[in-house]
Design a protein around this motif. Sequence first.
Motif, mmCIF file in Angstrom:
data_model
loop_
_atom_site.group_PDB
_atom_site.id
_atom_site.type_symbol
_atom_site.label_atom_id
_atom_site.label_comp_id
_atom_site.label_asym_id
_atom_site.label_seq_id
_atom_site.Cartn_x
_atom_site.Cartn_y
_atom_site.Cartn_z
ATOM 1 N N PHE A 21 49.467 8.423 29.628
ATOM 2 C CA PHE A 21 50.015 7.357 30.374
ATOM 3 C C PHE A 21 49.345 6.890 31.493
ATOM 4 O O PHE A 21 49.069 5.665 31.867
ATOM 5 C CB PHE A 21 51.527 7.883 31.100
ATOM 6 C CG PHE A 21 52.145 6.957 32.039
ATOM 7 C CD1 PHE A 21 52.804 5.778 31.465
ATOM 8 C CD2 PHE A 21 52.185 7.175 33.215
ATOM 9 C CE1 PHE A 21 53.491 5.125 32.410
ATOM 10 C CE2 PHE A 21 52.623 6.434 34.275
ATOM 11 C CZ PHE A 21 53.424 5.201 33.785
ATOM 12 N N TRP B 61 49.280 16.126 27.789
ATOM 13 C CA TRP B 61 48.816 14.968 27.199
ATOM 14 C C TRP B 61 49.547 13.714 27.287
ATOM 15 O O TRP B 61 49.059 12.777 27.645
ATOM 16 C CB TRP B 61 48.721 15.342 25.557
ATOM 17 C CG TRP B 61 47.436 15.946 25.437
ATOM 18 C CD1 TRP B 61 47.324 17.375 24.976
ATOM 19 C CD2 TRP B 61 45.972 15.602 25.203
ATOM 20 N NE1 TRP B 61 45.956 17.900 24.880
ATOM 21 C CE2 TRP B 61 45.229 16.641 25.000
ATOM 22 C CE3 TRP B 61 45.575 14.380 25.703
ATOM 23 C CZ2 TRP B 61 43.883 16.286 25.112
ATOM 24 C CZ3 TRP B 61 44.076 14.240 25.669
ATOM 25 C CH2 TRP B 61 43.469 15.359 25.124
ATOM 26 N N PRO B 62 50.820 13.696 27.274
ATOM 27 C CA PRO B 62 51.643 12.583 27.568
ATOM 28 C C PRO B 62 51.403 12.090 28.870
ATOM 29 O O PRO B 62 51.088 10.703 28.866
ATOM 30 C CB PRO B 62 52.987 12.990 27.472
ATOM 31 C CG PRO B 62 53.205 14.093 26.471
ATOM 32 C CD PRO B 62 51.870 14.857 26.922
#
Length: 78
Positions: free
Chosen positions: A63, A58-59
């Motif tokens: 991004f 998810w990060p």
Amino acid sequence: MESIRRRNPQTALMSLEAAATSARGGFACLFSTADEYESALITERRAQGRYTQGRNYWPLALFAGCALMVVSTVLLLA
């Protein structure tokens, strides 16, 4: 069922004391401190696999999405 009036007062008192002792036993806590409880809770959750170190994408996806929006905004305004 036998009524309370016919019972021997001593028998009724002993029965009442036994019921009170039994009721108090149900409220006993297994842990003496909050630290013991938290340690047991974390151990149980680790055994269930809640704190695994698996890959979380998810990060990286967020991004990439934000970078794509910034690039598209720059290209749109240029």
